[in-house]
Scaffold this active site. Structure first.
Site, PDB file in Angstrom:
ATOM      1  N   GLU A   1      -0.414   3.525   5.995  1.00 45.14           N
ATOM      2  CA  GLU A   1      -1.782   4.061   5.898  1.00 45.14           C
ATOM      3  C   GLU A   1      -2.308   4.600   7.226  1.00 45.14           C
ATOM      4  OE1 GLU A   1      -4.029   1.002   3.882  1.00 45.14           O
ATOM      5  OE2 GLU A   1      -2.915   1.308   2.014  1.00 45.14           O
TER       6      GLU A   1
ATOM      7  N   GLU B   1       2.615   2.260  -2.781  1.00 41.69           N
ATOM      8  CA  GLU B   1       1.785   1.059  -2.936  1.00 41.69           C
ATOM      9  C   GLU B   1       0.596   1.416  -3.799  1.00 41.69           C
ATOM     10  OE1 GLU B   1       0.686  -1.132   0.704  1.00 41.69           O
ATOM     11  OE2 GLU B   1      -1.320  -1.387  -0.166  1.00 41.69           O
TER      12      GLU B   1
END
Length: 537
Positions: free
Chosen positions: A202, A319
């Protein structure tokens, strides 16, 4: 059980909402599933289902709730028999090791130059914890377990190692690959089988906590690719290189792929489209077809970026927990979440996503397994049915009759025919669905199949295939409670036995002349073995 009305007595028993469940009553409606079997619109990996294991320690808390317990792969009980059997049932299950804290992890080296310390909660630190360490002894234990369970491992590497985080949130400087390279070479020396190495978590686009510019990430990804190529130079098959493991930002992803497209294999992105776990309206979002449709834009744009890049990079969902900050208890770990989860699997596959990693296998409030007992939550069984029934080729599918039905079709897995997935988001109506192939409805007449109008469908003549029956798997919530953590398959509760064995998932057999019946708030997998389509040949 009937409803009792006593006109003159004291008791007046009136079934209102519960009428559907206690009295077996629901409205009915008709609909048609349209399947185009001429060609596949997508092709998933042979093993599409993936789940994650995270780094979060027990002290990780959200909104006053600490939902992680001992589910970090640093402290997870690898001797739990249910855990072992749950993974072995997939043969294999892809498992992605990673998460927010991966970019604060140091890997112990054989020379022990640095002390190997645990994460410590510290609210002044980015992500709320001090840096932690992966001991080589634990890495050995994990790989022994993965080998025993048959898991296929993707490991997320620390992409912030060696960088400086600027006050404006940008991480500057090149990635220092030395620590990651040490772990990779140790892994190769020990003979541990790794399916892929992924760089970072991220840090794409605006990032979470911090971010890295796309051009720098492209350079860093190329550096990882060279390390993997060198470490596995004597291997015929080399692990995948994956990046960036972040939220999709069209411009950022386009730059990464254009600059490093020959140096990595998989573009991974994350999905938490339902918002924060504390949102009291999560259930409403999950049951709203328009809201579910919103994520199609991300899948479509990423597919287009990959197509126009001219590279061989493919898309994975690396994810996806739906609701960030650990999910919401009795929603993201309950029956209702299978509506969102299976819809995500079907939608992503239709846009040529190759693998879908669910956050989490265990941990938080969105695990496929219960955090403390390891007993499967409803989504575990949804994932297992998908894994066993949905083949690689994805067929264009639509539904006419109500917007509350979600419909997806694949060629069947390891068998002839097709598998249809129907999700009914309507709690009041049973849908009776017929199936139309390429605009042609399949009928039975005098025990023979007749196709009206021109069609490319073929019906097998082998006596081994019962051309008059199909297999159906109906999934419902216990007592009709969408927030139940017990799933029923064809009316029977799915539970592990006293030995920790995963239950068998058996279908019911339905005559092909009957429409497919999809009850209120239910999910149905339908394996139709007697229809052979060009896309599945």
């Amino acid at each position: 059980m009937g409803c009792l009305f006593l006109q003159k007595g004291v008791l007046v028993w009136i079934c209102l909402f519960s009428l559907r469940f206690i009295c077996g009553y629901s409205d009915t409606a008709q609909g048609t599933v349209f399947i185009d079997g001429k060609y596949a619109i997508g092709k998933i990996d042979k093993h599409f289902i993936c789940a994650t294991l995270d780094w979060w320690p027990p002290e990780k808390c959200d909104y006053g709730t600490c939902a992680w317990d001992h589910t970090s792969f640093l402290n997870l009980d690898l001797n739990n028999i249910i855990f072992l059997n749950a993974i072995k049932a997939f043969s294999p299950l892809k498992i992605r090791l990673g998460g927010t804290l991966q970019d604060k992890v140091i890997y112990q080296t054989e020379d022990h130059k640095q002390p190997c310390v645990s994460f410590v909660k510290n609210t002044t630190e980015m992500f709320g914890f001090t840096p932690g360490c992966l001991p080589l002894s634990r890495w050995d234990e994990l790989n022994a377990f993965f080998n025993k369970s048959g898991a296929s491992i993707i490991f997320g590497l620390n992409a912030l190692y060696g960088r400086f985080v600027h006050p404006d949130g940008l991480s500057v400087g090149a990635w220092d690959p030395s620590n990651a390279e040490s772990l990779i070479h140790y892994t190769v020396k020990k003979g541990y089988d790794i399916h892929g190495w992924e760089l970072g978590n991220e840090l794409s686009g605006s990032g979470v906590g911090t971010r890295v510019a796309a051009n720098q990430y492209a350079s860093d990804t190329t550096a990882l690719y060279k390390i993997v190529q060198d470490a596995y130079k004597n291997f015929e098959t080399k692990p995948l290189v994956l990046a960036p493991g972040g939220f999709f930002d069209e411009g950022w992803f386009k730059e990464l792929i254009n600059k490093a497209g020959t140096s990595f294999d998989v573009a991974t992105h994350h999905i938490y489209n339902l918002g924060p776990g504390r949102d009291e309206h999560l259930l409403e979002k999950i049951l709203d077809p328009s809201y579910l449709d919103g994520e199609a834009d991300t899948f479509s744009k990423l597919k287009n970026v990959l197509k126009t890049s001219g590279s061989s990079v493919v898309a994975w969902v690396g994810e996806a927990g739906g609701a960030y900050n650990s999910g919401r208890n009795h929603v993201t770990n309950a029956f209702a979440f299978s509506f969102w989860y299976l819809d995500q699997l079907g939608m992503s596959a239709a846009y040529d996503t190759k693998t879908y990693c669910r956050q989490t296998l265990i941990g938080g409030n969105y695990g496929l397994l219960n955090t403390t007992t390891f007993v499967p939550n409803p989504d575990y069984y949804s994932a297992l049915l998908w894994h066993r029934l949905m083949g690689r080729n994805v067929l264009s599918t639509s539904f006419s009759g109500t917007k509350k039905i979600r419909a997806y079709t694949h060629c069947a897995k390891q068998s002839q025919g097709i598998t249809l997935l129907l999700i009914n988001l309507d709690g009041n109506t049973t849908i009776h669905a017929k199936v139309d192939f390429n605009g042609t409805i399949l009928h039975r007449r005098k025990h023979r199949h007749h196709i009206h109008r021109k069609s490319s469908i073929k019906l097998p003549t082998s006596s081994k295939i019962a051309s008059n029956t199909r297999e159906e798997y109906h999934l419902t919530a216990k007592n009709g409670d969408l927030q139940s953590q017990t799933m029923l398959l064809n009316g029977n509760a799915l539970t592990v036995d006293s030995f920790g064995n995963i239950p068998s998932l058996e279908p019911i057999f339905v005559n092909s002349t009957e429409p497919i019946s999809v009850g209120p708030f239910s999910i149905v997998f339908v394996h139709i073995p007697y229809v052979l389509l060009p896309a599945c040949s």
